[in-house]
Design an enzyme around this catalytic site. Sequence first.
Site, PDB file in Angstrom:
ATOM      1  N   ASP A  85       0.862  -1.172   0.000  1.00  0.00           N
ATOM      2  CA  ASP A  85       0.000   0.000   0.000  1.00  0.00           C
ATOM      3  C   ASP A  85       0.911   1.238   0.000  1.00  0.00           C
ATOM      4  O   ASP A  85       2.143   1.125   0.091  1.00  0.00           O
ATOM      5  CB  ASP A  85      -0.964   0.004   1.196  1.00  0.00           C
TER       6      ASP A  85
HETATM    7  C1  BGC Z   1      -4.989   3.268   0.121  1.00  0.00           C
HETATM    8  C2  BGC Z   1      -5.198   2.236  -0.956  1.00  0.00           C
HETATM    9  C3  BGC Z   1      -5.012   2.856  -2.307  1.00  0.00           C
HETATM   10  C4  BGC Z   1      -3.642   3.481  -2.379  1.00  0.00           C
HETATM   11  C5  BGC Z   1      -3.319   4.095  -3.716  1.00  0.00           C
HETATM   12  C6  BGC Z   1      -3.734   4.064  -0.066  1.00  0.00           C
HETATM   13  O1  BGC Z   1      -3.688   5.143   0.796  1.00  0.00           O
HETATM   14  O2  BGC Z   1      -4.982   2.618   1.370  1.00  0.00           O
HETATM   15  O3  BGC Z   1      -6.461   1.662  -0.842  1.00  0.00           O
HETATM   16  O4  BGC Z   1      -5.199   1.898  -3.315  1.00  0.00           O
HETATM   17  O5  BGC Z   1      -3.563   4.499  -1.386  1.00  0.00           O
HETATM   18  O6  BGC Z   1      -4.048   5.213  -3.967  1.00  0.00           O
END
Ligand code: BGC
Length: 746
Positions: A278
Site C-alpha cells: 500500500d
Molecule cells: C490506500 C489504498 C489505495 C492506495 C493508492 C492508499 O492510501 O490505502 O487503498 O489503493 O492508497 O491510492
Amino acid sequence: MKKSAFLFILLSFFAAKAQDNEMDSFIDDLMSKMTLQEKIGQLNLLPGGDITTGAEMESPIFDLAAKGQLGAILNIKGQEKIRLLQETAVKKSRLGIPVLVGQDVIHGNVTVFPIPLAQACSWNLEAIENGARIAAREATAQGIAWTYSPMVDIALDPRWGRVAEGAGEDPYYTGLVGQAMIRGYQGNYGKENMMACVKHFALYGAAEAGRDYNTVDMSRLRMFNQYLPPYRAALEANPGSFMSSFNVVDGIPATLNGWLLNEVLRNKWKFDGFVVTDYASINEAVVHGVGDQKTCVVKAIKAGTDMDMCAFAYIAHLEKCAEEGSVSVKDIDTACRRVLEAKYKLGLFADPYRFCDAKRLKTDLYTTEHRAAARDMAAQSFVLLKNADNLLPLKKQGTIALIGPLADTRNNLPGCWSTGDEVSRYTTLKEAMINAVGKKARVLYAQGCNIYGDEKTQNGATFNRPIPRVDDKAALEEALKTAAQADVVVCALGEMAEMSGESSSRTDLSLPEVQMNLLKAIVATGKPVVLLNFSGRPTIMKWESENVPAILNVWWGGSELGDAVCDIVFGDKAPSGRLVTTMPRALGQVPLYYNHLRTGRPIPEGHTGGFMKYQSNYLDESNDPLYPFGYGLTYTTFKYSDALLNGNKVSLSVTNTGSREATEVVQLYINDPVASVARPVKELKAFRRIVLKPGETANVEFEITRSMLTYYNAEGDEVFEPGDFNIMVGCNSSDAALQTLKYTIQ
Ligand code: BGC
C-alpha cells in the site's frame, strides 16, 4: 460430463499451457538481457502527481521511465500524458519495457456507480460484475490498465470510514462480491479490461476502535474464519495482484510479513500474481518500529512483496542489498518476473499503447448504456428501512418539499474514492425530482441547514466537496415555511462524501445536531416525512426509526443517484436492497455484527436492555441491532412457508402477498451448535435473489454442501465435524425472521 465438454476443457487446458509457455520463454529471454538495476526498476511504482491519494511527493517519472526504472505508475491523469510516458519508456529506455498504469477505480469512473458498500446491498452479483466491467471499459479508454480494487476487508466497526469501500460484515458474501468485481474488471484481459488488485491483505478492516491505520491484534482462528475467507475466495476469480495492508499482523507489518504473504497467500492458497505494497507502506514499517528503511526493504522482498508503492525504498536499497548478500538476486528475479507476467497478461508487450486509443475517449465514457446501468444499480442499492402506512411510493401530485443540505449537491454525488468523476455532468436530486414530476406536481426546495452547525467542524477537515454554508437559523425558518406549503416532505440528510472513505473515521455516527434539529422541527409540523439518508456507513438512527414514517438509506449512490432516488421514491421501481452491515441502535454497541460467537451468558433477542443479573447485556440498551444484517423492506410483502429438509436439500415457498412485483433476497444461514471450537450463532451460506409478481409463489431450493459445514482451524486448514447443524432460512439474519430446520450428517 459430455464427451464434447470434456474435449473442450482438455483443449482449453492445453491452449492455456501453450500460452503460459509462450509467456515464460518471452520473459526468460527479456530477463536474460536485463541488468539488476533494470529488474529493480520494474518493482518501482511511483505517483504521477495528478491525483492525490497519499503523501504528495516529487517523482521524476519521465526520467526514470527513460532509464527503465519505472515499473509502474499511479495517479497520472489523461490518456495523452499516459501515451507520452509510455513512449518514453518504450522508445528511450534500453529494453523498451512498457509501464503499468494503475489507479484507484473503485466504483466506476466518469460514470460513477454507488460506493461498494451500497452496491453490495443489491445482492445482485451479475449487476456488480457488470458495473466493474463498465468501470474497466471507461478506465481503459483513458489509459488505465490496473485498478486497486476490490477491497474485500471485513469491517465490523462503522466508525472506520473505509466501511464504505467494502461489501460489509459477512465473509462469504464479501468473497462473492470480490469475485464478481474481479471477473468484471479482468474479463479475459481484452482491450477493455484491466487488472484487479485485491486489497488490503490483511485484516485492515479490523483497526482497533475503528480508527484508520490503527493496530490490529487477532487470533489465527478468528483470522481464518472471519477475516481471511474473502481474500481467499477472491483467488478463485484469478486476480492479477494483491495489495498488502498498512497494519501489523501478529506484530509484523503486513508488507513485511512472510507468514502472511509467502506461507498463506502463495504456498497455501497458490496465488501466482504479484503483491504490491500500500502507499509507501515500506516506510510506514519503519514507523511501526521494526527497522530502518533498508532493513524493511530486505524484510519486505523476502516476505514476498514484489512492488514498492511510493516509498522509493526498493529503488534506493535493493541493489546494494544484493551486493551485500542480504537479498538474493533470485528474490529480485522472482519479483521482477511476476511484474513482467502481469504486463504480458495485459498485452502491454504486444502493444504498449493498447489503452491509449484516442477514439475510445469519444465513444466509451459516460454513455447512455453506462448511465442506465449505474442508475439501475443505484436504485438496487437503496435500502428501505421503514415505510409506515405505505407512505412510499409517493404519488406525483400536489406539492413536495425537498429539504436538506444534500438535496442539491452535485459535488458530493460520487461519494468517496472517485478519481475519474466529472461532476459538472451529473444531475442533482433536486433537478432529477423536478424533472421526474414534470407538470404533475410542484417541487419546492430548501437547504434547511449545514451538514454541521459549527463552521470549524465542517471546514476544519479538508473536504474537497463542501456544501454551501448557510445561516442555520434562517435556513431552518425557510425550511419550515417550505414544509408548510407541502403535502409531503422529503428530507435529504446525512454525510457528505468525504466523511467516509479513507482517513475518515468518526466517533459520532448520528446525524449531526443541526440536521437532527431540522428533522425534528419538520416532523413536528405533522407533515408526512420521508428521510433519505446519505451515508458511507451505518448511521445511528434510533430517534428517526421511532419518529419518521419512511426511511430510505441511499448511501452514496454515484453519478445517477438523483434519477435513481426518483425511480424508487415515485415507485417506478420497488426497493430491493438489503443491508450488508448491521445498523446499531447506539454507538456504544459497536462492533455489532450478526455472525458473532455465543457468550456463556447469552440473552435472547428482543430483550430491551435493563438489569439482568450476571448476563451479557447492557443496562441502558438492548443487544439487538436497530436493523439487522440482510434486512430491507419493499413495496410488497412476502410470506415464507413450507420450509423442509429432504436429505441435504432445503426447500421452501416464498409468496408475494402484496399488490406489486418486487425482489426478495432469500437467505440461508447455518449454525453448528456443538463443535471442537465455539462457532458463530449463525453464518450466511447461500442466498437467492428472486423476483415475484403479485400472488406468485416461488419454490426456492438450496443444497447443503459439505463446504457449508466446515470451518478453519488455527492453521488455516478446513475442518469438517459431522453431527447436528441448524439450518435457518428467511428474509434477514434476525432470529425472528428465520425458520430453523435440524440437519444431521454422519
Ligand atoms: C490506500 C489504498 C489505495 C492506495 C493508492 C492508499 O492510501 O490505502 O487503498 O489503493 O492508497 O491510492
